[in-house]
Scaffold this motif. Structure first.
Motif, PDB file in Angstrom:
ATOM      1  N   GLY A   1     -40.745 -37.818  21.870  1.00 51.14           N
ATOM      2  CA  GLY A   1     -42.017 -37.145  21.609  1.00 51.14           C
ATOM      3  C   GLY A   1     -42.916 -37.869  20.616  1.00 51.14           C
ATOM      4  O   GLY A   1     -43.870 -37.288  20.115  1.00 51.14           O
ATOM      5  N   VAL A   2     -42.626 -39.132  20.339  1.00 52.16           N
ATOM      6  CA  VAL A   2     -43.441 -39.853  19.357  1.00 52.16           C
ATOM      7  C   VAL A   2     -44.477 -40.759  20.025  1.00 52.16           C
ATOM      8  O   VAL A   2     -45.677 -40.591  19.839  1.00 52.16           O
ATOM      9  CB  VAL A   2     -42.561 -40.678  18.386  1.00 52.16           C
ATOM     10  CG1 VAL A   2     -43.431 -41.525  17.459  1.00 52.16           C
ATOM     11  CG2 VAL A   2     -41.673 -39.752  17.570  1.00 52.16           C
TER      12      VAL A   2
ATOM     13  N   GLU B   1     -35.589 -32.410  18.646  1.00 54.24           N
ATOM     14  CA  GLU B   1     -34.690 -31.507  19.381  1.00 54.24           C
ATOM     15  C   GLU B   1     -35.455 -30.610  20.348  1.00 54.24           C
ATOM     16  O   GLU B   1     -35.041 -30.434  21.490  1.00 54.24           O
ATOM     17  CB  GLU B   1     -33.869 -30.667  18.396  1.00 54.24           C
ATOM     18  CG  GLU B   1     -32.845 -31.515  17.647  1.00 54.24           C
ATOM     19  CD  GLU B   1     -31.923 -30.700  16.750  1.00 54.24           C
ATOM     20  OE1 GLU B   1     -32.224 -29.513  16.502  1.00 54.24           O
ATOM     21  OE2 GLU B   1     -30.901 -31.273  16.307  1.00 54.24           O
ATOM     22  N   LYS B   2     -36.570 -30.070  19.904  1.00 54.77           N
ATOM     23  CA  LYS B   2     -37.339 -29.179  20.793  1.00 54.77           C
ATOM     24  C   LYS B   2     -37.954 -29.981  21.939  1.00 54.77           C
ATOM     25  O   LYS B   2     -37.953 -29.551  23.090  1.00 54.77           O
ATOM     26  CB  LYS B   2     -38.418 -28.444  19.989  1.00 54.77           C
ATOM     27  CG  LYS B   2     -37.843 -27.393  19.045  1.00 54.77           C
ATOM     28  CD  LYS B   2     -38.801 -26.227  18.872  1.00 54.77           C
ATOM     29  CE  LYS B   2     -38.100 -25.063  18.183  1.00 54.77           C
ATOM     30  NZ  LYS B   2     -38.315 -25.075  16.717  1.00 54.77           N
TER      31      LYS B   2
ATOM     32  N   ILE C   1     -36.910 -33.786  12.803  1.00 53.61           N
ATOM     33  CA  ILE C   1     -35.705 -33.556  13.597  1.00 53.61           C
ATOM     34  C   ILE C   1     -35.923 -32.380  14.560  1.00 53.61           C
ATOM     35  O   ILE C   1     -35.543 -32.447  15.733  1.00 53.61           O
ATOM     36  CB  ILE C   1     -34.485 -33.259  12.672  1.00 53.61           C
ATOM     37  CG1 ILE C   1     -34.240 -34.415  11.712  1.00 53.61           C
ATOM     38  CG2 ILE C   1     -33.244 -32.955  13.501  1.00 53.61           C
ATOM     39  CD1 ILE C   1     -33.782 -35.705  12.326  1.00 53.61           C
TER      40      ILE C   1
ATOM     41  N   LYS D   1     -29.507 -33.346  30.485  1.00 52.53           N
ATOM     42  CA  LYS D   1     -28.857 -32.948  29.227  1.00 52.53           C
ATOM     43  C   LYS D   1     -27.345 -33.121  29.317  1.00 52.53           C
ATOM     44  O   LYS D   1     -26.707 -33.606  28.388  1.00 52.53           O
ATOM     45  CB  LYS D   1     -29.180 -31.486  28.898  1.00 52.53           C
ATOM     46  CG  LYS D   1     -30.612 -31.271  28.473  1.00 52.53           C
ATOM     47  CD  LYS D   1     -30.860 -29.788  28.209  1.00 52.53           C
ATOM     48  CE  LYS D   1     -32.341 -29.529  28.062  1.00 52.53           C
ATOM     49  NZ  LYS D   1     -32.660 -28.108  28.100  1.00 52.53           N
TER      50      LYS D   1
ATOM     51  N   ILE E   1     -26.518 -36.859  29.051  1.00 52.54           N
ATOM     52  CA  ILE E   1     -26.728 -37.367  27.686  1.00 52.54           C
ATOM     53  C   ILE E   1     -25.586 -36.883  26.798  1.00 52.54           C
ATOM     54  O   ILE E   1     -25.024 -37.656  26.009  1.00 52.54           O
ATOM     55  CB  ILE E   1     -28.092 -36.900  27.128  1.00 52.54           C
ATOM     56  CG1 ILE E   1     -29.238 -37.592  27.861  1.00 52.54           C
ATOM     57  CG2 ILE E   1     -28.179 -37.183  25.619  1.00 52.54           C
ATOM     58  CD1 ILE E   1     -30.628 -37.095  27.473  1.00 52.54           C
TER      59      ILE E   1
ATOM     60  N   PHE F   1     -36.301 -32.231  29.046  1.00 48.07           N
ATOM     61  CA  PHE F   1     -35.249 -32.637  29.996  1.00 48.07           C
ATOM     62  C   PHE F   1     -34.693 -31.438  30.762  1.00 48.07           C
ATOM     63  O   PHE F   1     -34.568 -30.339  30.212  1.00 48.07           O
ATOM     64  CB  PHE F   1     -34.054 -33.268  29.246  1.00 48.07           C
ATOM     65  CG  PHE F   1     -34.311 -34.619  28.639  1.00 48.07           C
ATOM     66  CD1 PHE F   1     -35.006 -35.607  29.335  1.00 48.07           C
ATOM     67  CD2 PHE F   1     -33.823 -34.927  27.375  1.00 48.07           C
ATOM     68  CE1 PHE F   1     -35.214 -36.864  28.772  1.00 48.07           C
ATOM     69  CE2 PHE F   1     -34.035 -36.177  26.805  1.00 48.07           C
ATOM     70  CZ  PHE F   1     -34.732 -37.150  27.507  1.00 48.07           C
TER      71      PHE F   1
ATOM     72  N   ARG G   1     -36.887 -32.717  23.334  1.00 44.81           N
ATOM     73  CA  ARG G   1     -35.866 -33.112  24.302  1.00 44.81           C
ATOM     74  C   ARG G   1     -35.303 -31.905  25.042  1.00 44.81           C
ATOM     75  O   ARG G   1     -35.011 -31.996  26.244  1.00 44.81           O
ATOM     76  CB  ARG G   1     -34.761 -33.911  23.596  1.00 44.81           C
ATOM     77  CG  ARG G   1     -35.267 -35.290  23.141  1.00 44.81           C
ATOM     78  CD  ARG G   1     -34.386 -35.954  22.109  1.00 44.81           C
ATOM     79  NE  ARG G   1     -33.056 -36.292  22.599  1.00 44.81           N
ATOM     80  CZ  ARG G   1     -32.769 -37.351  23.366  1.00 44.81           C
ATOM     81  NH1 ARG G   1     -33.732 -38.151  23.756  1.00 44.81           N
ATOM     82  NH2 ARG G   1     -31.530 -37.604  23.744  1.00 44.81           N
ATOM     83  N   SER G   2     -35.165 -30.788  24.362  1.00 45.19           N
ATOM     84  CA  SER G   2     -34.626 -29.590  25.016  1.00 45.19           C
ATOM     85  C   SER G   2     -35.597 -29.032  26.031  1.00 45.19           C
ATOM     86  O   SER G   2     -35.196 -28.555  27.086  1.00 45.19           O
ATOM     87  CB  SER G   2     -34.308 -28.514  23.978  1.00 45.19           C
ATOM     88  OG  SER G   2     -33.433 -29.049  23.029  1.00 45.19           O
TER      89      SER G   2
ATOM     90  N   GLY H   1     -45.128 -39.585  26.398  1.00 46.82           N
ATOM     91  CA  GLY H   1     -44.397 -38.489  27.033  1.00 46.82           C
ATOM     92  C   GLY H   1     -44.612 -37.163  26.332  1.00 46.82           C
ATOM     93  O   GLY H   1     -45.474 -37.016  25.469  1.00 46.82           O
TER      94      GLY H   1
ATOM     95  N   MET I   1     -38.693 -31.498  15.805  1.00 47.56           N
ATOM     96  CA  MET I   1     -39.578 -31.974  16.875  1.00 47.56           C
ATOM     97  C   MET I   1     -38.778 -32.733  17.938  1.00 47.56           C
ATOM     98  O   MET I   1     -38.945 -32.509  19.134  1.00 47.56           O
ATOM     99  CB  MET I   1     -40.664 -32.882  16.310  1.00 47.56           C
ATOM    100  CG  MET I   1     -41.667 -33.334  17.360  1.00 47.56           C
ATOM    101  SD  MET I   1     -42.778 -34.610  16.764  1.00 47.56           S
ATOM    102  CE  MET I   1     -41.809 -36.072  17.070  1.00 47.56           C
TER     103      MET I   1
ATOM    104  N   ASP J   1     -31.402 -29.661  33.030  1.00 47.19           N
ATOM    105  CA  ASP J   1     -29.984 -29.454  32.689  1.00 47.19           C
ATOM    106  C   ASP J   1     -29.098 -30.658  32.994  1.00 47.19           C
ATOM    107  O   ASP J   1     -28.232 -31.013  32.211  1.00 47.19           O
ATOM    108  CB  ASP J   1     -29.425 -28.245  33.451  1.00 47.19           C
ATOM    109  CG  ASP J   1     -29.838 -26.935  32.797  1.00 47.19           C
ATOM    110  OD1 ASP J   1     -30.533 -26.997  31.756  1.00 47.19           O
ATOM    111  OD2 ASP J   1     -29.482 -25.874  33.330  1.00 47.19           O
TER     112      ASP J   1
ATOM    113  N   ARG K   1     -44.319 -33.793  24.123  1.00 45.22           N
ATOM    114  CA  ARG K   1     -43.958 -33.403  22.761  1.00 45.22           C
ATOM    115  C   ARG K   1     -44.034 -31.873  22.674  1.00 45.22           C
ATOM    116  O   ARG K   1     -45.000 -31.267  23.140  1.00 45.22           O
ATOM    117  CB  ARG K   1     -44.914 -34.008  21.736  1.00 45.22           C
ATOM    118  CG  ARG K   1     -44.581 -33.574  20.314  1.00 45.22           C
ATOM    119  CD  ARG K   1     -45.605 -34.014  19.290  1.00 45.22           C
ATOM    120  NE  ARG K   1     -45.503 -35.439  18.985  1.00 45.22           N
ATOM    121  CZ  ARG K   1     -46.163 -36.013  17.967  1.00 45.22           C
ATOM    122  NH1 ARG K   1     -46.946 -35.292  17.183  1.00 45.22           N
ATOM    123  NH2 ARG K   1     -46.045 -37.304  17.750  1.00 45.22           N
TER     124      ARG K   1
END
Lengths: 89, 486
Positions: B326-327, B344-345, B340, B356, B359, B351, B347-348, B330, B342, B353, B332
């Motif tokens: 998210g930086v 986690e949210k 942190i 995930k 990964i 992406f 990527r959750s 893509g 940012m 299931d 964010r």
């Protein structure tokens, strides 16, 4: 084997809510059980000499992309810089 | 017969003989898309305007008498994990929903230089993780032969578009079977080239040591022509090999007298449908009639391939997909408390299931205390599988196996069961693990659903594989059929 799904999720920088936790734990448990049972092979990992990579000379190439072009996809930009939350207290 | 039904090599001769124009071919493909896309859902992005523009350019160049490449003016569709400058490249993920690459993948530069006409970007499993194209964030692609069934995956859009006539040829990518398995399900021909023969520059990485881009088409000639366009050393991909490649189409020969074919028992055992076994073995008899010598062989480590594959590919994926934070580009997340949070949210939410799961599996097998038990062991199994193939190729020239254990399954049938889904790749993953070339060619139909066989060869033996497939195609006729979809 019990998998600490919360810990693995944390390492992966993925947060799992409590609704999904059960589902992911079960999935992961089954997948890890599946990949278990690989045979012990008493050999060393050998480098494949036929597949050596050919690297470019370490010379900077400039002018291929403009800064603006590269920033176009960024979620948040200010004054030509990427905006991120405060990282240093 | 409509133009979209023809093969690239037929259309190439027609263009040269001025029997049709590139604009006519391109329009024929778009008319077909207008007619059947709502049923098949192959495409994520359609680029009609730029395609017609390019087709006009090619027609003008032909009119001026310019010497163009054999595939000039032929429409091609591209899997949506291959970067196209100025055309959104999503990997079928919410994470890259609005991502527009500032550069072309090397293969895209190559098809542009060959003056091919890009019709659009094709649906796939998110980040190429899946075997049914049901893991796309955008839509589910349907199998053109029965729209209640999956097209396979992850290159489901690449196979379905060619099978339905929505594309003449396409590009897919194959990490564990993602070109061959959907080609088998959709009744088209698909090649996973030798690792390091096609540049991966601009292919959004899943498992870099296994990924290869390859062609999908409706004739062996087309596969040979398109492979000639995309293969070759690229300084932007340090793993791509420096070597000379022949003109694959010009070197095609149906003569397979004396060709030694290995039939590995492990690929014909439990878990492989009887109808698949019998169609593949019937086809082997045709090869034999043409002078090939059939030998029974054994590849004993095959049973470990899928385990090693999921460890190695997920380990690489967990590292490769760390870049989606998210930086820089893509998706964010909108609300977050700190950096942190940012990550986690983002990527959750970004992406799906399956991504995930992979990964997390990759993170697990690489985590402290587990590396030796999983990753290292998998790499040793990989080495062993490679050795077994190498030893076998002292005795045989090619190996023939089923491409997939069954015909295409119903949409939703395996959605809740990742392990059943992973089993769809059991015949194809060993080829990626060993870095070898593998090709699917249709060999029969079961109640209207295609069945495919896989030809595996030595490293860089694509010509031998093409010749075997060409000989088979000449003997039994072209089995790639475009369903009417009325």
């Amino acid at each position: 084997m019990d998998i600490d799904i919360k810990y693995i999720a944390k390492l992966s920088r993925i947060s799992i809510n409590s609704n999904d936790e059960q589902k992911f734990r079960k999935n992961m448990q089954e997948i890890v059980d599946m990949v278990n049972g690989l045979p012990e092979i008493n050999e060393e990992l050998a480098l494949d000499k036929n597949n050596a990579m050919i690297l470019r000379d370490d010379i900077a190439e400039t002018g291929k992309f403009s800064r603006e072009e590269l920033m176009k996809n960024a979620p948040e930009v200010q004054a030509g810089c990427l905006v991120v939350p405060k990282t240093v207290e | 017969m409509e133009l979209y039904e023809k093969t690239a090599s037929e259309l190439s001769s027609m263009l040269k003989n001025k029997e049709c124009s590139s604009v006519e071919i391109t329009e024929s493909v778009y008319n077909r898309i207008d007619k059947v896309e709502s049923k098949v859902n192959s495409y994520i992005t359609i680029c009609k305007e730029s395609a017609i523009e390019k087709a006009k350019e090619v027609d003008n160049a032909f009119a001026e008498g310019k010497e163009l490449s054999p595939l000039a003016g032929i429409p091609i569709a591209v899997k949506d994990n291959i970067s196209t400058k100025g055309i959104r490249t999503t990997c079928a993920s919410k994470m890259l929903e609005n991502y527009v690459p500032p550069f072309n993948a090397t293969v895209v530069d190559k098809i542009n230089s060959a003056d091919m006409v890009i019709t659009g970007k094709l649906n796939m499993d998110e980040f190429a993780m899946g075997s049914s194209t049901e893991n796309s964030f955008f839509k589910k692609t349907c199998n053109p032969h029965d729209t209640s069934r999956v097209p396979g995956g992850s290159s489901g859009g690449s196979a379905a578009s060619v099978a339905s006539g929505e594309a003449i040829v396409s590009l897919g990518s194959d990490t564990g079977g993602s070109i061959r398995q959907p080609s088998s399900y959709c009744g088209v021909i698909g090649l996973k080239p030798t690792y390091s023969s096609v540049s991966r520059y601009g292919l959004v990485a899943f498992a870099s040591s296994l990924d290869q881009i390859g062609p999908i088409a409706r004739s062996v000639e087309d596969i040979a022509m398109l492979y000639s366009v995309i293969c070759g050393r690229d300084k932007m991909d340090a793993t791509s090999k420096v070597r000379e490649y022949p003109d694959f189409k010009a070197s095609l020969s149906p003569n397979i007298k004396g060709l030694r074919i290995g039939i590995p028992a492990e690929y014909y055992g439990e878990g492989i449908d009887d109808s698949v076994k019998s169609e593949v073995m019937n086809a082997v008899k045709e090869f034999e009639k043409n002078g090939a010598i059939v030998k029974n062989i054994s590849l004993p480590s095959t049973e470990y391939a899928i385990k090693a594959y999921y460890i190695i590919s997920s380990a690489e994926a967990s590292s490769n997909l760390a870049r989606f934070d998210g930086v820089k580009y893509g998706y964010r997340a909108e609300n977050y408390e700190n950096l942190i949070d940012m990550y986690e949210k983002t990527r959750s939410e970004g992406f799906g299931d399956e991504v995930k799961r992979r990964i997390m599996l990759g993170t697990f097998v690489l985590s402290s205390g587990y590396y030796d038990a999983y990753y290292k062991r998998a790499k040793l199994v990989q080495q062993k599988i490679k050795q077994e193939f190498n030893d076998t190729f002292n005795d045989v020239d090619i190996i023939i196996t089923p491409t997939a254990p069954s015909k295409a399954f119903k949409i939703g049938e395996n959605s809740d069961n990742p392990l059943k889904m992973y089993a769809a790749d059991v015949c194809t993953v060993p080829v990626n693990i060993a870095g070898l070339p593998g090709l699917n060619i249709p060999c029969g139909y079961d109640n209207g659903m295609p069945i495919g066989l896989q030809i595996i060869g030595r490293e860089f033996s694509e010509q031998t594989i093409f010749n075997a497939a060409y000989s088979y195609e000449k003997t039994v006729g072209n089995l790639c059929r475009i369903p009417s979809l009325d």
